[in-house]
Design a protein around this motif. Structure first.
Motif, PDB file in Angstrom:
ATOM      1  N   ASN A   1     -38.296 -27.711 -60.921  1.00 54.27           N
ATOM      2  CA  ASN A   1     -37.902 -27.936 -59.628  1.00 54.27           C
ATOM      3  C   ASN A   1     -37.126 -27.093 -58.828  1.00 54.27           C
ATOM      4  O   ASN A   1     -36.783 -27.407 -57.623  1.00 54.27           O
ATOM      5  N   VAL A   2     -37.168 -25.801 -59.577  1.00 52.55           N
ATOM      6  CA  VAL A   2     -36.669 -24.849 -58.531  1.00 52.55           C
ATOM      7  C   VAL A   2     -37.354 -23.524 -58.669  1.00 52.55           C
ATOM      8  O   VAL A   2     -38.337 -23.576 -59.610  1.00 52.55           O
ATOM      9  N   VAL A   3     -37.252 -22.718 -57.595  1.00 54.59           N
ATOM     10  CA  VAL A   3     -37.974 -21.297 -57.392  1.00 54.59           C
ATOM     11  C   VAL A   3     -36.888 -20.302 -57.731  1.00 54.59           C
ATOM     12  O   VAL A   3     -36.015 -20.330 -57.278  1.00 54.59           O
ATOM     13  N   VAL A   4     -37.450 -19.339 -58.790  1.00 54.21           N
ATOM     14  CA  VAL A   4     -36.573 -18.049 -59.119  1.00 54.21           C
ATOM     15  C   VAL A   4     -36.979 -16.843 -58.430  1.00 54.21           C
ATOM     16  O   VAL A   4     -38.134 -16.558 -58.549  1.00 54.21           O
ATOM     17  N   LEU A   5     -36.150 -16.461 -57.823  1.00 55.06           N
ATOM     18  CA  LEU A   5     -36.504 -15.173 -56.868  1.00 55.06           C
ATOM     19  C   LEU A   5     -36.068 -14.123 -57.558  1.00 55.06           C
ATOM     20  O   LEU A   5     -34.680 -13.882 -57.577  1.00 55.06           O
ATOM     21  N   TYR A   6     -36.567 -13.169 -58.443  1.00 52.09           N
ATOM     22  CA  TYR A   6     -36.068 -12.088 -59.258  1.00 52.09           C
ATOM     23  C   TYR A   6     -36.103 -10.786 -58.414  1.00 52.09           C
ATOM     24  O   TYR A   6     -37.475 -10.523 -58.163  1.00 52.09           O
ATOM     25  N   ILE A   7     -35.208 -10.128 -58.144  1.00 53.63           N
ATOM     26  CA  ILE A   7     -34.968  -8.716 -57.363  1.00 53.63           C
ATOM     27  C   ILE A   7     -34.844  -7.886 -58.450  1.00 53.63           C
ATOM     28  O   ILE A   7     -33.517  -7.759 -59.014  1.00 53.63           O
ATOM     29  N   GLY A   8     -35.758  -6.900 -58.379  1.00 50.57           N
ATOM     30  CA  GLY A   8     -35.334  -5.702 -59.548  1.00 50.57           C
ATOM     31  C   GLY A   8     -36.515  -5.943 -60.968  1.00 50.57           C
ATOM     32  O   GLY A   8     -37.088  -6.621 -60.803  1.00 50.57           O
ATOM     33  N   GLN A   9     -35.857  -5.251 -61.966  1.00 52.76           N
ATOM     34  CA  GLN A   9     -36.599  -5.377 -63.197  1.00 52.76           C
ATOM     35  C   GLN A   9     -36.069  -6.341 -64.313  1.00 52.76           C
ATOM     36  O   GLN A   9     -34.901  -5.734 -64.585  1.00 52.76           O
TER      37      GLN A   9
ATOM     38  N   THR B   1     -22.354 -32.694 -44.073  1.00 54.93           N
ATOM     39  CA  THR B   1     -22.348 -31.944 -45.500  1.00 54.93           C
ATOM     40  C   THR B   1     -22.459 -32.747 -46.311  1.00 54.93           C
ATOM     41  O   THR B   1     -22.268 -34.172 -46.516  1.00 54.93           O
ATOM     42  N   SER B   2     -22.579 -32.386 -47.457  1.00 53.56           N
ATOM     43  CA  SER B   2     -22.698 -33.135 -49.071  1.00 53.56           C
ATOM     44  C   SER B   2     -21.826 -32.313 -49.834  1.00 53.56           C
ATOM     45  O   SER B   2     -21.922 -30.969 -50.095  1.00 53.56           O
ATOM     46  N   PHE B   3     -20.896 -33.038 -50.740  1.00 55.15           N
ATOM     47  CA  PHE B   3     -20.365 -32.471 -52.023  1.00 55.15           C
ATOM     48  C   PHE B   3     -21.244 -32.062 -53.168  1.00 55.15           C
ATOM     49  O   PHE B   3     -20.782 -31.292 -53.944  1.00 55.15           O
ATOM     50  N   PHE B   4     -22.214 -32.660 -53.259  1.00 55.53           N
ATOM     51  CA  PHE B   4     -23.206 -32.470 -54.366  1.00 55.53           C
ATOM     52  C   PHE B   4     -24.673 -31.965 -53.877  1.00 55.53           C
ATOM     53  O   PHE B   4     -25.225 -32.869 -53.121  1.00 55.53           O
ATOM     54  N   GLN B   5     -24.973 -30.776 -53.920  1.00 54.28           N
ATOM     55  CA  GLN B   5     -26.205 -30.400 -53.218  1.00 54.28           C
ATOM     56  C   GLN B   5     -27.252 -30.015 -54.237  1.00 54.28           C
ATOM     57  O   GLN B   5     -27.073 -29.191 -55.261  1.00 54.28           O
ATOM     58  N   PRO B   6     -28.692 -30.651 -54.152  1.00 52.53           N
ATOM     59  CA  PRO B   6     -29.554 -30.124 -54.974  1.00 52.53           C
ATOM     60  C   PRO B   6     -29.844 -28.615 -54.712  1.00 52.53           C
ATOM     61  O   PRO B   6     -29.910 -28.159 -53.537  1.00 52.53           O
ATOM     62  N   VAL B   7     -30.329 -27.808 -55.876  1.00 53.98           N
ATOM     63  CA  VAL B   7     -30.499 -26.438 -55.784  1.00 53.98           C
ATOM     64  C   VAL B   7     -32.249 -26.354 -55.684  1.00 53.98           C
ATOM     65  O   VAL B   7     -32.897 -26.829 -56.952  1.00 53.98           O
ATOM     66  N   SER B   8     -32.802 -25.574 -54.691  1.00 51.71           N
ATOM     67  CA  SER B   8     -34.165 -25.379 -54.828  1.00 51.71           C
ATOM     68  C   SER B   8     -34.492 -23.837 -55.226  1.00 51.71           C
ATOM     69  O   SER B   8     -35.444 -23.775 -55.594  1.00 51.71           O
ATOM     70  N   VAL B   9     -33.413 -22.959 -54.780  1.00 50.20           N
ATOM     71  CA  VAL B   9     -33.702 -21.329 -54.910  1.00 50.20           C
ATOM     72  C   VAL B   9     -32.675 -20.865 -55.816  1.00 50.20           C
ATOM     73  O   VAL B   9     -31.502 -21.022 -55.580  1.00 50.20           O
TER      74      VAL B   9
ATOM     75  N   MET C   1     -31.974 -14.053 -58.934  1.00 54.02           N
ATOM     76  CA  MET C   1     -31.351 -13.159 -60.025  1.00 54.02           C
ATOM     77  C   MET C   1     -31.792 -11.893 -59.968  1.00 54.02           C
ATOM     78  O   MET C   1     -32.497 -11.268 -58.854  1.00 54.02           O
ATOM     79  N   GLY C   2     -30.974 -10.910 -60.626  1.00 55.61           N
ATOM     80  CA  GLY C   2     -31.432  -9.620 -60.317  1.00 55.61           C
ATOM     81  C   GLY C   2     -30.285  -8.850 -59.408  1.00 55.61           C
ATOM     82  O   GLY C   2     -29.232  -9.325 -59.343  1.00 55.61           O
ATOM     83  N   LYS C   3     -30.733  -8.181 -58.415  1.00 52.71           N
ATOM     84  CA  LYS C   3     -29.896  -7.304 -57.518  1.00 52.71           C
ATOM     85  C   LYS C   3     -29.840  -8.477 -56.367  1.00 52.71           C
ATOM     86  O   LYS C   3     -30.684  -9.468 -55.976  1.00 52.71           O
ATOM     87  N   TYR C   4     -28.409  -8.497 -55.890  1.00 51.45           N
ATOM     88  CA  TYR C   4     -27.922  -9.469 -54.784  1.00 51.45           C
ATOM     89  C   TYR C   4     -28.251  -8.826 -53.468  1.00 51.45           C
ATOM     90  O   TYR C   4     -27.993  -7.654 -53.051  1.00 51.45           O
ATOM     91  N   TYR C   5     -28.850  -9.677 -52.636  1.00 52.50           N
ATOM     92  CA  TYR C   5     -29.108  -9.536 -51.194  1.00 52.50           C
ATOM     93  C   TYR C   5     -28.551 -10.670 -50.278  1.00 52.50           C
ATOM     94  O   TYR C   5     -28.397 -11.744 -50.825  1.00 52.50           O
ATOM     95  N   GLU C   6     -27.971 -10.561 -49.200  1.00 50.38           N
ATOM     96  CA  GLU C   6     -27.505 -11.699 -48.401  1.00 50.38           C
ATOM     97  C   GLU C   6     -28.557 -12.188 -47.447  1.00 50.38           C
ATOM     98  O   GLU C   6     -29.009 -11.729 -46.689  1.00 50.38           O
ATOM     99  N   LEU C   7     -29.284 -13.325 -48.116  1.00 50.44           N
ATOM    100  CA  LEU C   7     -30.501 -14.164 -47.597  1.00 50.44           C
ATOM    101  C   LEU C   7     -30.184 -15.027 -46.612  1.00 50.44           C
ATOM    102  O   LEU C   7     -29.110 -15.638 -46.866  1.00 50.44           O
ATOM    103  N   PRO C   8     -30.963 -15.134 -45.513  1.00 51.15           N
ATOM    104  CA  PRO C   8     -30.563 -15.998 -44.432  1.00 51.15           C
ATOM    105  C   PRO C   8     -31.154 -17.368 -44.753  1.00 51.15           C
ATOM    106  O   PRO C   8     -31.361 -18.135 -43.779  1.00 51.15           O
ATOM    107  N   PHE C   9     -30.893 -17.831 -45.951  1.00 53.02           N
ATOM    108  CA  PHE C   9     -31.209 -19.175 -46.413  1.00 53.02           C
ATOM    109  C   PHE C   9     -30.366 -19.351 -47.544  1.00 53.02           C
ATOM    110  O   PHE C   9     -29.834 -18.545 -48.052  1.00 53.02           O
ATOM    111  N   ASP C  10     -30.354 -20.811 -48.030  1.00 51.72           N
ATOM    112  CA  ASP C  10     -29.457 -21.228 -48.828  1.00 51.72           C
ATOM    113  C   ASP C  10     -30.052 -21.060 -50.503  1.00 51.72           C
ATOM    114  O   ASP C  10     -31.104 -21.036 -50.497  1.00 51.72           O
TER     115      ASP C  10
END
Length: 756
Positions: free
Chosen positions: A505-513, A470-478, A481-490
């Motif tokens: 350095n991040v990818v934005v996944l926008y769900i919805g309008q 584990t790591s207490f400080f974790q880089p975010v890559s994804v 935004m928008g509608k929430y779904y429980e996706l099987p990755f971090d």
């Protein structure tokens, strides 16, 4: 002498009832809620009252949403007696004695028989059920102190200042013991004392006392009310499972205690008709019994109304512990034969001690596991326990392991409760648990279940201990935004688009309008080199690209990059699947459906916009299609820089984190600490804005390549504690001095009269 002997009798009963708890094994295995409350006492004894603690969940606002007086008293007594369990038991002894004493003085002040009711009050079995069986420590204390509230209301009719001060102190003590009993006591007290309280003197005094009570209790109630959006108040009528479990099961009425209670209510009803007892009390006793049935009553619609919707139904039964002894006292006031009084007291004595169970020691398997893992180096990780022995039992583990746990007791106010519940759901029903465990820095998972993604390192009894990196400080890559779904990755889920500014350095996944404001922010983000994946769910438009709705057929899918034959059927209950597709000429198709684009790519400035139609995420999750999820992950992976973050945790204490962090590039970091509005973050001495990941409830922030991070919990309400403390000291000192003067005058007067 008789009065002192009577007081000694009350004290003796109070002590005897809780002697089994006082002498319980250390640490004990208390029933249901008990160990959760006991840990709070332990924490106060070892660390004092910090506004934020690390021991529970991913950090927790300690005693912010549960009145503190029971725990503070037990902490002080525990310090004196040398044990949290002894302090816990001694507090219950003290409050039960004070309640009986208050009831005695109330009855004496009102000209009623003052001795029988307090004895019945102490022996009434319900408070022991709450103390021992339910293990609800502060609520049991509140039941004990209910007579003090009644006496305090009665004092409002007095003109002498010391009685008004005593009234303010008494009401404040009950208010700081348990807030849910307050409205019930106010209703009960006003109805019982209506003739005394409707005078102008009482009304004027009530305003004065209310002002004093606000001052004395503001140190807790002001932050509680300001932060109530973090509290999950249950609407009883909207949650059938809670409604049922928090209702008094009618089978109780078939028990010896229930039969005695029904018999007494019938006798009281007859006496009320003959004007031998107070009719109001009889009506209240019957009404509260009925309201406590809740789910089992024929009028469940009642519980959608205010007050009834937020008070667990069975808590109306708490007032029976006050009203029934009062009615028994009124019924027996004309009885001259002591045998009749004994006939009433004996069954209550028997029933009371039938409610005192044997207290077992803490589960030895869990203690042995703690002995094995508590020497594990580092302060940047947690343990998490999912067992069949009860969540409250597990919440006491930090006292044994000396390590924080993701477990806790009472999710009200836990900033990460939604994420924790999703994690537990995944753990219970299957799924990829690892992203949550790593986000919460869970190094050791203790459970009887089989777990993937962590290595089993120990087995003791029925429990398996799994360990993960584990790591207490974790880089975010994804970022989602928008509608929430429980996706099987971090990923992190945010609601504030400002965080994406300057984050290539991040990818934005926008769900919805997206809204117009969000669209503008996303356009700047892409233009400056960012990647956005737009997943519309209805027809719409984003950056000039329109999404249309049409039927999708698997036979029409075409792609040179992906194996479209692996897609799950695009159908819903054997009907056509209508979903968004794209027809813009600027879109490069990655997957086509007929003449339209199902998944496409558009270059904008220095960045990339991916378009994912077909309600792809909903479709993938509905059919549990790992291949379709892998397509989304492939789009994300095109821009995943795999940022490396190294850190050295210099300090992790209650309300303070300090770390030296080095990153291969400017990045977004999630810290495994619950977000709360009073955290302040500083990087190399300059304040940095902290955001909330609404998926896990943790904090996220933008970090440069290297530097020292300091995060501190700065509670703006702490000064209220000092102000209220001054009020308590002044009013208590005044009451003691004035009461002392009164007793001194009485003493001197008695001596003078004796000499005459």
């Amino acid at each position: 002498m008789k009065r002192k002997l009577y007081y000694l009798t009350l004290a003796t009963i109070s002590v005897i009832e809780y002697i089994p708890l006082y002498l319980a094994p250390s640490p004990p295995a208390l029933q249901i809620n008990g160990n959760g409350h006991l840990f709070k006492v332990h924490k106060l004894m070892t660390s004092g009252w910090k506004p934020w603690i690390e021991d529970w969940y991913a950090g927790y606002p300690f005693l912010r949403f549960y009145p503190p007086l029971s725990y503070l008293t037990a902490g002080v007594l525990g310090k004196v007696l040398g044990s949290d369990t002894k302090g816990y038991a001694a507090t219950l002894m003290l409050t039960s004695f004070l309640g009986a004493l208050a009831l005695h003085h109330y009855l004496k002040s009102t000209g009623r028989e003052p001795c029988i009711s307090p004895l019945i009050f102490l022996l009434f079995p319900w408070h022991l059920t709450v103390s021992y069986i339910e293990g609800n420590f502060p609520r049991a204390n509140a039941i004990h102190l209910a007579p003090l509230f009644l006496l305090s209301l009665y004092w409002l009719r007095e003109k002498r200042e010391r009685y008004l001060i005593a009234s303010a102190l008494g009401i404040s003590i009950v208010a700081l013991t348990h807030y849910s009993i307050l409205p019930l006591l106010i209703i009960t007290g006003i109805l019982i004392l209506w003739d005394d309280l409707r005078t102008m003197t009482a009304l004027g005094n009530g305003i004065k006392v209310l002002g004093a009570v606000i001052g004395l209790t503001s140190f807790w109630y002001v932050p509680f009310l300001f932060d109530k959006k973090w509290v999950e108040f249950w609407n009883i009528s909207e949650n059938k499972a809670l409604f049922k479990s928090f209702s008094l099961n009618p089978t109780l009425l078939k028990s010896p205690f229930g039969i005695l209670l029904i018999l007494l209510l019938l006798i009281f009803a007859i006496f009320a008709i003959k004007n031998l007892v107070d009719r109001k009390k009889v009506i209240l006793a019957g009404l509260y019994l009925y309201l406590s049935l809740g789910f089992y009553s024929p009028t469940t619609w009642l519980y959608s109304f205010p007050l009834l919707s937020i008070v667990p139904p069975y808590r109306w039964f708490d007032l029976e512990a006050l009203i029934i002894p009062l009615l028994i006292g009124e019924s027996l006031k004309r009885v001259q034969r002591k045998s009749m009084v004994a006939l009433v007291i004996i069954p209550f004595t028997v029933l009371a001690f039938m409610n005192v169970p044997k207290i077992n020691p803490y589960p030895q398997d869990l203690i042995k596991i703690c002995e094995n893992i508590k020497e594990e180096p580092g302060d940047d990780w947690r343990i998490f326990v999912l067992t069949d022995v009860g969540e409250a039992i597990n919440s006491y583990l930090p006292a044994i392991c000396k390590k924080p746990t993701l477990n806790g007791w009472y999710h009200e106010g836990s900033p990460t409760k939604a994420g924790e519940r999703r994690m537990i759901y995944i753990l219970t029903y299957g799924g990829n648990l690892t992203p949550y465990l790593k986000a919460y820095a869970v190094r050791f998972l203790i459970t009887p279940k089989e777990i993937n993604g962590y290595e089993m390192v120990l087995r003791i009894g029925k429990y398996k201990v799994y360990k993960g990196d584990t790591s207490f400080f974790q880089p975010v890559s994804v970022i989602v935004m928008g509608k929430y779904y429980e996706l099987p990755f971090d990923f992190v889920y945010i609601k504030d688009t400002k965080i994406i500014s300057g984050q290539p350095n991040v990818v934005v996944l926008y769900i919805g309008q997206p809204s117009k404001e969000e669209e503008s922010m996303l356009w700047k983000f892409i233009k400056n080199g960012g990647t956005v994946i737009w997943v519309p769910e209805t027809k719409g438009e984003f950056l000039g690209i329109k999404a249309e709705i049409r039927a999708i057929s698997n036979d029409e899918l075409r792609s040179s990059l992906f194996n479209v034959s692996r897609f799950s059927p695009f159908s819903y209950n054997h009907r056509s699947w209508y979903a968004p597709v794209f027809s813009s000429n600027i879109v490069r198709p990655l997957i086509s459906v007929g003449n339209y684009t199902l998944i496409g790519e558009v270059r904008i400035g220095n960045g990339t916009l991916y378009l994912a139609g077909g309600n792809l995420i909903f479709h993938a999750l509905s059919y549990k299609s790992s291949y379709e999820i892998s397509i989304i992950r492939a789009l994300i992976g095109n821009m995943d820089k795999s940022t490396i973050v190294n850190y050295k945790l210099l300090e992790r204490s209650d309300g303070r984190l300090v770390a030296e962090i080095n990153s291969t590039e400017r990045t977004l970091i999630r810290v495994s600490e619950a977000y709360y509005p009073y955290w302040k973050g500083y990087i190399n001495g300059r304040e940095v804005r902290l955001f909330r990941d609404y998926r896990t409830g943790l904090m996220i922030f933008t970090f440069p390549r290297n530097g020292t991070l300091v995060i501190e919990f700065k509670d703006p309400f702490l000064p209220l504690r000092r102000y209220s403390l001054v009020g308590w000291i002044i009013l208590t000192a005044y009451l003691v001095i004035e009461t002392g003067k009164t007793y001194k005058k009485r003493y001197l007067h008695s001596i003078f009269e004796g000499r005459r």
